[in-house]
Design an enzyme around this catalytic site. Structure first.
Site, PDB file in Angstrom:
ATOM      1  N   GLU A   1      10.027   0.946  10.273  1.00 45.43           N
ATOM      2  CA  GLU A   1      11.425   1.810   9.989  1.00 45.43           C
ATOM      3  C   GLU A   1      10.531   3.434  10.784  1.00 45.43           C
ATOM      4  OE1 GLU A   1      14.527   1.831   9.401  1.00 45.43           O
ATOM      5  OE2 GLU A   1      14.333  -0.927   8.777  1.00 45.43           O
TER       6      GLU A   1
ATOM      7  N   CYS B   1      13.422  10.686   7.867  1.00 44.06           N
ATOM      8  CA  CYS B   1      13.360   9.705   8.449  1.00 44.06           C
ATOM      9  C   CYS B   1      15.526   9.540   9.129  1.00 44.06           C
ATOM     10  CB  CYS B   1      12.996   8.596   8.598  1.00 44.06           C
ATOM     11  SG  CYS B   1      14.056   7.361   7.015  1.00 44.06           S
TER      12      CYS B   1
ATOM     13  N   GLY C   1       2.918   3.710  13.844  1.00 44.86           N
ATOM     14  CA  GLY C   1       3.801   1.739  13.970  1.00 44.86           C
ATOM     15  C   GLY C   1       2.980   0.737  15.529  1.00 44.86           C
TER      16      GLY C   1
ATOM     17  N   LYS D   1       0.675  -1.699   0.305  1.00 42.96           N
ATOM     18  CA  LYS D   1       0.083   0.140  -0.118  1.00 42.96           C
ATOM     19  C   LYS D   1       1.227   1.597   0.243  1.00 42.96           C
ATOM     20  CE  LYS D   1      -1.792   2.963   2.959  1.00 42.96           C
ATOM     21  NZ  LYS D   1      -1.279   4.069   3.135  1.00 42.96           N
TER      22      LYS D   1
ATOM     23  N   GLU E   1      10.902  14.895  16.216  1.00 48.27           N
ATOM     24  CA  GLU E   1      10.481  15.173  14.754  1.00 48.27           C
ATOM     25  C   GLU E   1      10.286  15.975  14.046  1.00 48.27           C
ATOM     26  OE1 GLU E   1       9.899  11.349  12.473  1.00 48.27           O
ATOM     27  OE2 GLU E   1      11.748  11.653  11.622  1.00 48.27           O
TER      28      GLU E   1
ATOM     29  N   GLY F   1       6.668   4.862   8.499  1.00 47.17           N
ATOM     30  CA  GLY F   1       5.603   6.023   9.111  1.00 47.17           C
ATOM     31  C   GLY F   1       6.135   6.566  10.234  1.00 47.17           C
ATOM     32  N   SER F   2       4.730   6.800  10.384  1.00 46.53           N
ATOM     33  CA  SER F   2       5.282   7.998  11.214  1.00 46.53           C
ATOM     34  C   SER F   2       5.387   6.919  12.851  1.00 46.53           C
ATOM     35  CB  SER F   2       4.517   8.807  11.876  1.00 46.53           C
ATOM     36  OG  SER F   2       3.200   7.642  11.794  1.00 46.53           O
ATOM     37  N   THR F   3       6.353   6.668  14.375  1.00 42.77           N
ATOM     38  CA  THR F   3       6.185   6.240  14.802  1.00 42.77           C
ATOM     39  C   THR F   3       3.975   5.735  15.818  1.00 42.77           C
ATOM     40  OG1 THR F   3       8.045   7.363  15.829  1.00 42.77           O
ATOM     41  CG2 THR F   3       6.948   6.229  17.435  1.00 42.77           C
TER      42      THR F   3
HETATM   43  P1  NAD Z   1       1.963   7.507   8.209  1.00 39.08           P
HETATM   44  O1  NAD Z   1       2.794   7.106   9.449  1.00 39.08           O
HETATM   45  O2  NAD Z   1       0.365   8.217   8.863  1.00 39.08           O
HETATM   46  O3  NAD Z   1       1.876   7.143   7.280  1.00 39.08           O
HETATM   47  C1  NAD Z   1       2.661   6.343   6.654  1.00 39.08           C
HETATM   48  C2  NAD Z   1       1.746   5.786   6.387  1.00 39.08           C
HETATM   49  O4  NAD Z   1       0.868   4.710   6.923  1.00 39.08           O
HETATM   50  C3  NAD Z   1       0.897   5.894   4.918  1.00 39.08           C
HETATM   51  O5  NAD Z   1       1.573   4.572   3.891  1.00 39.08           O
HETATM   52  C4  NAD Z   1      -0.964   5.668   5.499  1.00 39.08           C
HETATM   53  O6  NAD Z   1      -1.422   5.390   4.906  1.00 39.08           O
HETATM   54  C5  NAD Z   1      -0.389   4.675   6.210  1.00 39.08           C
HETATM   55  N1  NAD Z   1      -1.163   4.781   7.285  1.00 39.08           N
HETATM   56  C6  NAD Z   1      -1.356   5.943   8.106  1.00 39.08           C
HETATM   57  N2  NAD Z   1      -2.576   5.107   9.368  1.00 39.08           N
HETATM   58  C7  NAD Z   1      -2.282   3.496   9.179  1.00 39.08           C
HETATM   59  C8  NAD Z   1      -3.377   2.413   9.752  1.00 39.08           C
HETATM   60  N3  NAD Z   1      -3.482   3.213  10.776  1.00 39.08           N
HETATM   61  N4  NAD Z   1      -2.278   1.758  10.071  1.00 39.08           N
HETATM   62  C9  NAD Z   1      -2.314   1.275   8.513  1.00 39.08           C
HETATM   63  N5  NAD Z   1      -1.287   2.288   7.780  1.00 39.08           N
HETATM   64  C10 NAD Z   1      -1.579   3.561   8.136  1.00 39.08           C
HETATM   65  O7  NAD Z   1       3.075   9.311   8.097  1.00 39.08           O
HETATM   66  P2  NAD Z   1       2.634  10.571   7.571  1.00 39.08           P
HETATM   67  O8  NAD Z   1       0.866  11.277   8.040  1.00 39.08           O
HETATM   68  O9  NAD Z   1       2.268  10.167   6.251  1.00 39.08           O
HETATM   69  O10 NAD Z   1       3.693  11.385   8.125  1.00 39.08           O
HETATM   70  C11 NAD Z   1       3.888  11.898   9.625  1.00 39.08           C
HETATM   71  C12 NAD Z   1       4.616  11.801  10.118  1.00 39.08           C
HETATM   72  O11 NAD Z   1       5.787  10.181  10.697  1.00 39.08           O
HETATM   73  C13 NAD Z   1       5.662  12.870   9.422  1.00 39.08           C
HETATM   74  O12 NAD Z   1       5.710  14.204   9.719  1.00 39.08           O
HETATM   75  C14 NAD Z   1       6.993  11.886  10.086  1.00 39.08           C
HETATM   76  O13 NAD Z   1       7.752  12.433  11.620  1.00 39.08           O
HETATM   77  C15 NAD Z   1       6.756  10.648   9.402  1.00 39.08           C
HETATM   78  N6  NAD Z   1       7.563  10.090   8.954  1.00 39.08           N
HETATM   79  C16 NAD Z   1       8.571   9.310   8.683  1.00 39.08           C
HETATM   80  C17 NAD Z   1       8.995   8.326   7.670  1.00 39.08           C
HETATM   81  C18 NAD Z   1      10.071   7.123   7.776  1.00 39.08           C
HETATM   82  O14 NAD Z   1      10.400   7.097   6.398  1.00 39.08           O
HETATM   83  N7  NAD Z   1      10.869   7.012   8.463  1.00 39.08           N
HETATM   84  C19 NAD Z   1       8.333   8.970   6.560  1.00 39.08           C
HETATM   85  C20 NAD Z   1       7.377   9.592   6.172  1.00 39.08           C
HETATM   86  C21 NAD Z   1       6.343   9.998   6.714  1.00 39.08           C
END
Ligand code: NAD
Length: 511
Positions: free
Chosen positions: A269, A303, A252, A194, A403, A247-249
């Site tokens: 990650e 990140c 995660g 996804k 972050e 993605g975000s903590t």
């Molecule tokens: P996010 O964690 O919300 O989204 C990342 C991915 O997870 C997207 O594909 C999103 O659709 C999916 N997602 C969101 N909620 C979900 C859920 N409940 N279950 C499963 N999948 C889900 O991150 P964001 O809102 O796009 O960004 C927010 C913050 O995350 C950024 O400001 C940054 O601090 C961090 N971030 C970190 C990285 C990294 O490389 N480590 C990458 C992007 C964002």
């Protein structure tokens, strides 16, 4: 649903523009491009001007279920496919990515705001290199023979997990397809991926190339959609054996909770707050340049960004003068312009979040040394731009702990090595880190003591498909790339064979 893409704002280089004007925007399930069952779509916006690029099909739980079923069906044959053949398909995909470099680079820049210069020389070549690395590795995934007691042969095999769910963010969508698909497929898994709802375009192009390369139907399924619907379903699906998430903590954490039903494996990650330490003996020119790349590459949306600049007090003023000078000279502009060095942030909401941190810094007594606002330039006013921002703050301030994920660096001064280490290790994160020094002993000592998954000495942000990538603490667990990734995408089985053992009966009766 073939949609016209509009390339707004900037001259597009001549080669392959015709390819860029048409692409498939449907879900890729079981080797076919299909609409979402309930017909919903997501608007994909151009971050350089806020205009609509295209609409894509939005997967929901039902579509994810169909994709998982397709993957499950494809799994037995794919797992039994000779490893060298799996590798050949990955190598073919790498070739196709190189053949389509320009189109992929333009899509990535249009959708994410990456400067086209970087998409051409970094994102696309690195994506191809990563697929090639794992293509070469497919037939080198070996078990081992364990020297156990006499008369027994004990060996291990590495078996694929099955259906793997992969959830990708918006900051490096193209490159992350290769980091995640490469090892999963090499090891014999099947995938439902996804992409982020914000930046799905380059991944959908990869779906086309996967089909062209000849991967069997169902081995890779791409289902763009929102996190709380499609992502959530992938995370809690009982037939998905592993989730790989970047993605975000907070997300995660949600994924770990959602995974508990079938106790699926999870690899995370997450965010980072990379300390980039400059010691008094560092080569200042190199450190200034490296520190600018560490935070301003991809507008700081990384990140591993070096978002805490930890400076020895003896060189801090001199360093900052040069660093601010360099930051001021960075050319902001349309991502499709080859002269652009920093593009817009990827979404409007994210731009607002980053700008809010400049105020938060000041409220806590921090000093904005540069930027902290959107640029005034009329030609950039509709895009999600943020000026390179440099803030001096105290070690416990929010901008030194949280972050920000933008072109926003927090400067903290230190007196001695002990203080530098305490600052570096003083957040909940532990992903990237860097140090600039000519003292060999200090360099290795810090590399050992720093709480991070990666440490760069006299450089920053190096990545290579052979080198494990991942973090500790709230930066997550598990590793991408290298053999470590293969370990994360396989189950190890231990096999015991009695070849010549005279084992007395365990239960002796009737003597
Ligand atoms: P996010 O964690 O919300 O989204 C990342 C991915 O997870 C997207 O594909 C999103 O659709 C999916 N997602 C969101 N909620 C979900 C859920 N409940 N279950 C499963 N999948 C889900 O991150 P964001 O809102 O796009 O960004 C927010 C913050 O995350 C950024 O400001 C940054 O601090 C961090 N971030 C970190 C990285 C990294 O490389 N480590 C990458 C992007 C964002």
């Amino acid at each position: 649903m073939n949609t016209q893409l509009r390339v707004d704002g900037a001259a597009v280089p001549e080669q392959k523009t015709s390819d860029l004007t048409k692409m498939n925007t449907q879900l890729f399930i079981n080797g076919q491009f299909v609409d979402a069952k309930n017909g919903t779509t997501i608007d994909v916006l151009n971050p350089a001007n806020g205009e609509l690029i295209t609409k894509i099909a939005a997967a929901e739980a039902e579509d994810v279920d169909i994709a998982v079923a397709a993957a499950q069906k494809a799994f037995p044959a794919w797992a039994e496919t000779p490893a060298a053949e799996r590798g050949r398909l990955l190598l073919k995909l790498a070739d196709l990515i190189e053949e389509n470099l320009e189109e992929l680079a333009q899509l990535e820049s249009l959708d994410t705001g990456h400067p086209i210069k970087d998409s051409r020389r970094l994102d696309v070549p690195r994506t191809a290199a990563c697929f090639r690395y794992f293509g070469g590795m497919a037939d080198k995934i070996e078990g081992s023979v364990i020297p156990v007691e006499q008369g027994f042969l004990n060996y291990t095999t590495r078996e694929p997990i099955g259906v793997v769910g992969q959830i990708v963010p918006w900051n490096f969508p193209l490159m992350f397809t290769s980091w995640k698909l490469g090892p999963a497929l090499a090891a014999g898994n099947v995938v439902v991926m996804k992409p982020s709802e914000i930046t799905p375009l380059s991944t959908l192009k990869i779906a086309e190339l996967i089909k062209k390369a000849g991967f069997p139907d169902g081995v890779v399924n791409i289902v763009p959609g929102y996190g709380h619907t499609a992502g959530q379903r992938l995370a809690d699906h009982p037939e998905v054996g592993k989730i790989s998430f970047t993605g975000s903590t907070q997300t995660g954490r949600n994924i770990v909770n959602a995974s508990s039903g079938n106790l699926k494996r999870v690899q995370l990650e997450l965010g980072g707050k990379g300390a980039n330490i400059v010691f008094e003996d560092a080569n200042l020119e190199a450190a200034v340049n490296g520190a600018a790349w560490a935070i301003f590459h991809n507008q700081g949306q990384a990140c591993i960004a070096g978002s805490r600049l930890v400076l020895h007090e003896k060189i801090a003023d001199q360093f900052l003068e040069k660093f601010i000078g360099l930051a001021k000279s960075i050319r902001l502009g349309n991502p499709l312009d080859p002269n652009t060095e920093m593009g817009p942030l990827t979404s409007e909401a994210h731009r607002d979040k980053v700008l809010a941190y400049a105020k938060i810094a000041e409220e806590q007594g921090g000093k904005v040394l540069l930027g902290g606002t959107a640029p005034q330039d009329e030609s950039l006013k509709n895009g999600y731009y943020v000026l390179p921002t440099i803030v001096e703050a105290k070690v416990d301030d929010r901008v030194a702990q949280e972050e920000v994920f933008g072109p926003f660096v927090t400067v903290i001064r230190f007196k001695d090595d002990a203080e530098a280490l305490a600052i570096a290790n003083g957040t909940e994160y532990g992903l990237g880190s860097g140090l600039w020094t000519n003292n060999l002993q200090r360099a290795h000592l810090f590399a050992k003591k720093i709480k991070a998954g990666m440490c760069w000495i006299n450089s920053y942000k190096r990545v290579n498909p052979g080198s494990p990538f991942g973090g500790v603490g709230k930066s997550g667990y598990g590793r991408e790339m290298g053999f470590e990734a293969i370990h994360d995408y396989t189950e190890v089985k231990s096999v015991w064979v009695n070849v010549d053992a005279q084992v007395p009966p365990h239960f002796q009766r009737g003597e």
